[in-house]
Design a protein around this motif. Structure first.
Motif, PDB file in Angstrom:
ATOM      1  N   ARG A   4       0.835  -1.209   0.000  1.00 24.29           N
ATOM      2  CA  ARG A   4       0.000   0.000   0.000  1.00 24.29           C
ATOM      3  C   ARG A   4       0.868   1.256   0.000  1.00 24.29           C
ATOM      4  N   LEU A   5       0.366   2.316  -0.619  1.00 17.98           N
ATOM      5  CA  LEU A   5       1.118   3.570  -0.665  1.00 17.98           C
ATOM      6  C   LEU A   5       0.390   4.669   0.111  1.00 17.98           C
ATOM      7  N   ASP A   6      -0.394   4.258   1.101  1.00 24.16           N
ATOM      8  CA  ASP A   6      -1.104   5.249   1.923  1.00 24.16           C
ATOM      9  C   ASP A   6      -0.978   4.899   3.412  1.00 24.16           C
ATOM     10  N   LEU A   7       0.198   4.378   3.762  1.00 25.99           N
ATOM     11  CA  LEU A   7       0.367   3.902   5.139  1.00 25.99           C
ATOM     12  C   LEU A   7       0.632   5.042   6.120  1.00 25.99           C
ATOM     13  N   VAL A   8       1.242   6.112   5.644  1.00 20.16           N
ATOM     14  CA  VAL A   8       1.509   7.273   6.508  1.00 20.16           C
ATOM     15  C   VAL A   8       0.854   8.490   5.863  1.00 20.16           C
ATOM     16  N   GLN A   9       0.069   9.220   6.652  1.00 20.15           N
ATOM     17  CA  GLN A   9      -0.721  10.323   6.078  1.00 20.15           C
ATOM     18  C   GLN A   9       0.118  11.580   5.883  1.00 20.15           C
ATOM     19  N   SER A  10      -0.227  12.356   4.830  1.00 27.31           N
ATOM     20  CA  SER A  10       0.401  13.663   4.603  1.00 27.31           C
ATOM     21  C   SER A  10       0.171  14.547   5.825  1.00 27.31           C
ATOM     22  N   GLY A  11       1.184  15.343   6.129  1.00 24.81           N
ATOM     23  CA  GLY A  11       1.038  16.296   7.226  1.00 24.81           C
ATOM     24  C   GLY A  11       1.357  15.708   8.583  1.00 24.81           C
ATOM     25  N   LYS A  12       1.547  14.420   8.638  1.00 27.24           N
ATOM     26  CA  LYS A  12       1.842  13.785   9.924  1.00 27.24           C
ATOM     27  C   LYS A  12       3.235  14.188  10.409  1.00 27.24           C
ATOM     28  N   GLU A  13       3.319  14.518  11.678  1.00 29.07           N
ATOM     29  CA  GLU A  13       4.602  14.880  12.284  1.00 29.07           C
ATOM     30  C   GLU A  13       5.493  13.641  12.338  1.00 29.07           C
ATOM     31  N   LEU A  14       6.722  13.768  11.860  1.00 27.76           N
ATOM     32  CA  LEU A  14       7.644  12.640  11.923  1.00 27.76           C
ATOM     33  C   LEU A  14       8.401  12.640  13.242  1.00 27.76           C
ATOM     34  N   GLY A  15       8.812  11.448  13.659  1.00 27.95           N
ATOM     35  CA  GLY A  15       9.574  11.345  14.906  1.00 27.95           C
ATOM     36  C   GLY A  15      11.045  11.699  14.703  1.00 27.95           C
ATOM     37  N   GLU A  16      11.783  11.514  15.769  1.00 24.79           N
ATOM     38  CA  GLU A  16      13.216  11.818  15.744  1.00 24.79           C
ATOM     39  C   GLU A  16      13.953  10.874  14.782  1.00 24.79           C
ATOM     40  N   THR A  17      14.885  11.442  14.014  1.00 28.15           N
ATOM     41  CA  THR A  17      15.636  10.605  13.074  1.00 28.15           C
ATOM     42  C   THR A  17      16.679   9.779  13.828  1.00 28.15           C
ATOM     43  N   LYS A  18      16.705   8.482  13.524  1.00 28.70           N
ATOM     44  CA  LYS A  18      17.673   7.593  14.178  1.00 28.70           C
ATOM     45  C   LYS A  18      18.448   6.843  13.113  1.00 28.70           C
ATOM     46  N   LEU A  19      19.712   6.589  13.390  1.00 31.43           N
ATOM     47  CA  LEU A  19      20.490   5.767  12.466  1.00 31.43           C
ATOM     48  C   LEU A  19      20.067   4.308  12.641  1.00 31.43           C
ATOM     49  N   LEU A  20      19.766   3.647  11.547  1.00 29.73           N
ATOM     50  CA  LEU A  20      19.335   2.246  11.650  1.00 29.73           C
ATOM     51  C   LEU A  20      20.512   1.318  11.934  1.00 29.73           C
ATOM     52  N   PHE A  21      21.602   1.562  11.230  1.00 28.60           N
ATOM     53  CA  PHE A  21      22.753   0.651  11.352  1.00 28.60           C
ATOM     54  C   PHE A  21      24.034   1.463  11.408  1.00 28.60           C
ATOM     55  N   GLU A  22      25.048   0.851  12.035  1.00 33.37           N
ATOM     56  CA  GLU A  22      26.331   1.535  12.107  1.00 33.37           C
ATOM     57  C   GLU A  22      27.389   0.776  11.333  1.00 33.37           C
ATOM     58  N   LYS A  23      28.275   1.530  10.738  1.00 33.96           N
ATOM     59  CA  LYS A  23      29.353   0.920   9.958  1.00 33.96           C
ATOM     60  C   LYS A  23      30.275   0.087  10.845  1.00 33.96           C
ATOM     61  N   ILE A  24      30.785  -0.989  10.296  1.00 36.55           N
ATOM     62  CA  ILE A  24      31.766  -1.823  10.997  1.00 36.55           C
ATOM     63  C   ILE A  24      33.145  -1.448  10.454  1.00 36.55           C
ATOM     64  N   ASP A  25      34.033  -0.974  11.329  1.00 35.67           N
ATOM     65  CA  ASP A  25      35.351  -0.588  10.814  1.00 35.67           C
ATOM     66  C   ASP A  25      36.334  -1.757  10.867  1.00 35.67           C
ATOM     67  N   ASP A  26      37.482  -1.534  10.228  1.00 32.23           N
ATOM     68  CA  ASP A  26      38.474  -2.609  10.122  1.00 32.23           C
ATOM     69  C   ASP A  26      38.990  -3.056  11.485  1.00 32.23           C
ATOM     70  N   ASP A  27      39.098  -2.106  12.401  1.00 28.02           N
ATOM     71  CA  ASP A  27      39.598  -2.462  13.732  1.00 28.02           C
ATOM     72  C   ASP A  27      38.693  -3.474  14.424  1.00 28.02           C
ATOM     73  N   PHE A  28      37.387  -3.292  14.234  1.00 29.73           N
ATOM     74  CA  PHE A  28      36.431  -4.222  14.838  1.00 29.73           C
ATOM     75  C   PHE A  28      36.680  -5.635  14.316  1.00 29.73           C
ATOM     76  N   VAL A  29      36.857  -5.727  12.996  1.00 29.26           N
ATOM     77  CA  VAL A  29      37.076  -7.042  12.385  1.00 29.26           C
ATOM     78  C   VAL A  29      38.382  -7.655  12.868  1.00 29.26           C
ATOM     79  N   SER A  30      39.465  -6.870  12.882  1.00 30.48           N
ATOM     80  CA  SER A  30      40.733  -7.484  13.302  1.00 30.48           C
ATOM     81  C   SER A  30      40.698  -7.854  14.781  1.00 30.48           C
ATOM     82  N   ALA A  31      39.990  -7.074  15.593  1.00 30.46           N
ATOM     83  CA  ALA A  31      39.876  -7.436  17.012  1.00 30.46           C
ATOM     84  C   ALA A  31      39.133  -8.763  17.174  1.00 30.46           C
TER      85      ALA A  31
END
Ligand code: ZN
Length: 695
Positions: free
Chosen positions: A538-565
């Motif tokens: 459906r393309l009517d799940l969120v109504q026009s004019g609706k106040e949006l919530g706070e923007t949050k990052l969904l995912f964080e990058k994995i850096d090379d240090d994390f992998v080598s650790a």
């Protein structure tokens, strides 16, 4: 396909994890994550479903571990039950109940099953020879015996099963059997047990599994069963089934009901009682008031039973447990048993004993903000048709290029654009049929495609559909460039963003079974809730004019240090593999008076020679000061006669004499055996007088 849609309710189980050690990512990817995705999907569809699991707390390995650690079996199962329960909850595996088989309710139910089948005359009673450890004076249950698998020649097979080739075994068929307790070859001794005559079940089992017919009715479509599962089951059925002992001589487990003659010291076979744990857990759920009746999930014909398991559990869920349910009568058989293969790690088999694993509890505790990332990468690598592999570099690539760059970035851009141009509200939508059609094409097929995949237990493919929606959403956005369009035609730009926001809402629903935290973030950003699976497209799940919530990052990058650790940690843990796994268990407790009977003295070996026709034996002459004795010792494979002459040793001098190869041995020399099985002298400090007492 009569399969999914006509069910009134679903009973979904995930293999009861064994409360003998921690869970690793292979367990998660093999059983728990697929089951959780499936259940979350059913819930989103508004289905009536119970999701059942619990810890399996009986069987020999638990007593072996308890002995090794010098604690009670209950302490072992308490420890791992709590740990697993906590991990599952932190990993968002959404069981309705995580019960345990040491619960009294479970013991009662398992005994009821046994009693009922016994009274119906289902079992056969057989006197057989079984392996017995003379040193520990006890019968050896399957897991107390290891040896070479007669099928694949894996040297580490257990008495009931080879974990390498998956064949079920009879302990007596193992090549070079060894007691796990003493490390010695066991002897055979007679014992009486009850058997489930599976040979009598062959015919209906074939009809049920392979034709999908049960009691003269259509039961399931065999084509919906996974090939790997069907293959294993098919080969057992064509090899012919044999009666299987369903009781054991054990000290820890569910007692054979006391009123049954011969029940003393007998316990139910752990694979008889464990799957009944699914039922007792459901009963507990009803007692807790979470469902109104447990019976309707197990006995109502419209309830579909589905067991999620790893490949090592296939035989128990397709043959043994169904045979028990069939004998009990009035119970549903599973409509499917989606069993997965194994997951490897960085090129090697995951191994608890070699400490080559990524532990579920460590992920749960250390990375509460990355649970979705783990769920995503594990799902992308579920060993659905063959063994799969987890590597940290694949983890990094998938998180960075798929979750962060494609999915997360798309959602983030829509939020930022709405905030920037429309004051943090959902933009308006005017009639632009071409834009609408393009937007619709991003989500139109997703529901149907993904539903089909999930209903066929193809979770990797379902995840691909999800990522395709995210990528196509990104393409739609880049194609219409609302940030440019806004300068020329604001209404058109608003409309593009409106549709993008709808795509994000669709993504939220589609994501929910796989990455529940990300889905929750999306819904909170869009300020909407209670969207259902059927809303996808459906393309009517969120109504026009609706106040949006706070923007949050969904995912964080994995850096090379994390992998080598992570890689360094894995290497380190392999190096530090606890040697305790090689320790023999501590023998049963003795009293001081037992100990005080032992008389150990210092002596010197004055002569040594090989015993004829006995490769292992040396005949030693030992000067004990007060007398000189002959002692025959099984050390010839470790020492030459020359090596031992002149050594001062400790001698058990009051051991009853016994004849070995015609020579009377008058005592025993003490040696230390290292973890590799090599013998060493336990020499006293220099200058001790022969005849001195060791106490
Ligand atoms: Zn094998």
């Amino acid at each position: 396909m009569i399969h999914m849609n006509n069910a009134k309710r679903y009973t979904v189980t995930a293999a009861l994890p064994y409360a003998n050690g921690p869970l690793h990512i292979g367990h998660l990817a093999g059983a728990y994550l697929p089951a959780d995705i499936f259940v979350r999907f059913l819930r989103l569809k508004g289905k009536d479903v119970v999701f059942i699991c619990g810890s399996d707390e009986h069987g020999a390995p638990i007593t072996i571990r308890a002995k090794q650690e010098g604690v009670s079996p209950q302490e072992i199962v308490d420890r791992y039950h709590e740990q697993m329960k906590r991990s599952f909850s932190k990993l968002h595996i959404s069981f309705d109940i995580f019960h345990r088989t040491s619960a009294e309710l479970h013991h009662e139910m398992a005994q009821d099953f046994f009693r009922d089948l016994y009274e119906k005359g289902v079992f056969e009673e057989k006197k057989t020879e079984q392996y017995y450890d003379e040193e520990y004076q006890q019968f050896l249950a399957d897991r107390y015996i290891k040896g070479e698998c007669p099928h694949c020649h894996n040297a580490d097979a257990y008495g009931d099963q080879c974990e390498k080739c998956g064949n079920t075994l009879n302990a007596l068929d193992l090549i070079k059997p060894k007691s796990v307790l003493s490390g010695k070859a066991p002897v055979k001794k007679e014992t009486v047990h009850w058997y489930l005559p599976l040979n009598k079940d062959e015919e209906w089992l074939k009809l049920w599994i392979q034709q999908g017919e049960y009691k003269g009715k259509h039961h399931h479509d065999p084509k919906t069963w996974k090939k790997n599962v069907m293959g294993q089951v098919g080969s057992w059925l064509s090899d012919g089934l044999q009666a299987r002992a369903i009781t054991r001589d054990l000290e820890w487990g569910v007692d054979v009901p006391a009123e049954i003659p011969g029940s003393a010291n007998k316990k139910l076979y752990v694979w008889l009682d464990a799957p009944i744990g699914y039922i007792s857990a459901t009963k507990q759920l009803a007692l807790d008031g979470k469902i109104d009746s447990w019976e309707k999930y197990w006995q109502d014909e419209d309830a579909h039973l589905i067991h999620f398991i790893g490949k090592d559990n296939i035989v128990f869920h397709t043959i043994i447990f169904p045979s028990i349910l069939n004998a009990k009568g009035n119970y549903n058989l599973p409509v499917n048993v989606p069993g997965n293969e194994f997951m490897n790690l960085e090129g090697d088999k995951i191994s608890t004993s070699k400490n080559w694993a990524i532990w579920a509890h460590e992920i749960a505790e250390a990375y509460p903000d990355k649970i979705d990332e783990f769920r995503y990468v594990l799902c992308a690598n579920i060993p659905e048709t063959k063994d799969s592999e987890f590597t940290w570099s694949d983890f990094q690539t998938r998180v960075n290029s798929e979750l962060v760059a494609a999915f997360g970035n798309f959602v983030n851009r829509i939020m930022v654009l709405n905030k920037k141009y429309f004051d943090g509200k959902v933009s308006s939508c005017k009639a632009y049929p071409a834009i609408e059609a393009d937007a619709l094409s991003v989500v139109a097929e997703a529901k149907e495609q993904m539903t089909k995949c999930i209903e066929q237990y193809k979770f990797r493919e379902a995840l691909d559909v999800l990522m395709t929606v995210a990528r196509d959403g990104n393409k739609f956005l880049t194609n219409y460039e609302p940030w440019k369009r806004i300068k020329t035609d604001e209404e058109e730009a608003q409309t593009v963003l409106f549709y993008c926001t709808q795509i994000v809402a669709n993504l939220g629903i589609l994501t929910q079974p796989f990455m529940p935290q990300a889905a929750e973030k999306i819904f909170s950003m869009l300020n909407c809730k209670d969207l259902k699976w059927d809303d996808v497209g459906r393309l009517d799940l969120v109504q026009s004019g609706k106040e949006l919530g706070e923007t949050k990052l969904l995912f964080e990058k994995i850096d090379d240090d994390f992998v080598s650790a992570q890689l360094a940690k894995l290497e380190e843990s392999k190096k530090n593999t606890s040697k305790s796994i090689n320790y023999k268990p501590v023998k049963d407790e003795i009293q001081f008076e037992d100990f005080s009977k032992i008389d150990i003295r210092i002596g010197t070996i004055t002569a040594a020679e090989k015993v004829e026709k006995a490769d292992r034996l040396l005949a030693l002459t030992v000067d004990l000061g007060f007398e000189v004795r002959t002692i025959v010792s099984g050390i010839a494979e470790h020492f030459s006669p020359e090596e031992v002459v002149g050594k001062q040793v400790q001698v058990l001098v009051n051991l009853a004499p016994r004849k070995m190869r015609g020579i009377e041995s008058q005592g025993m020399i003490l040696f230390a055996e290292d973890l590799e099985g090599k013998l060493h002298f336990v020499s006293p400090p220099a200058g001790m007088d022969n005849g001195s007492e060791v106490a």
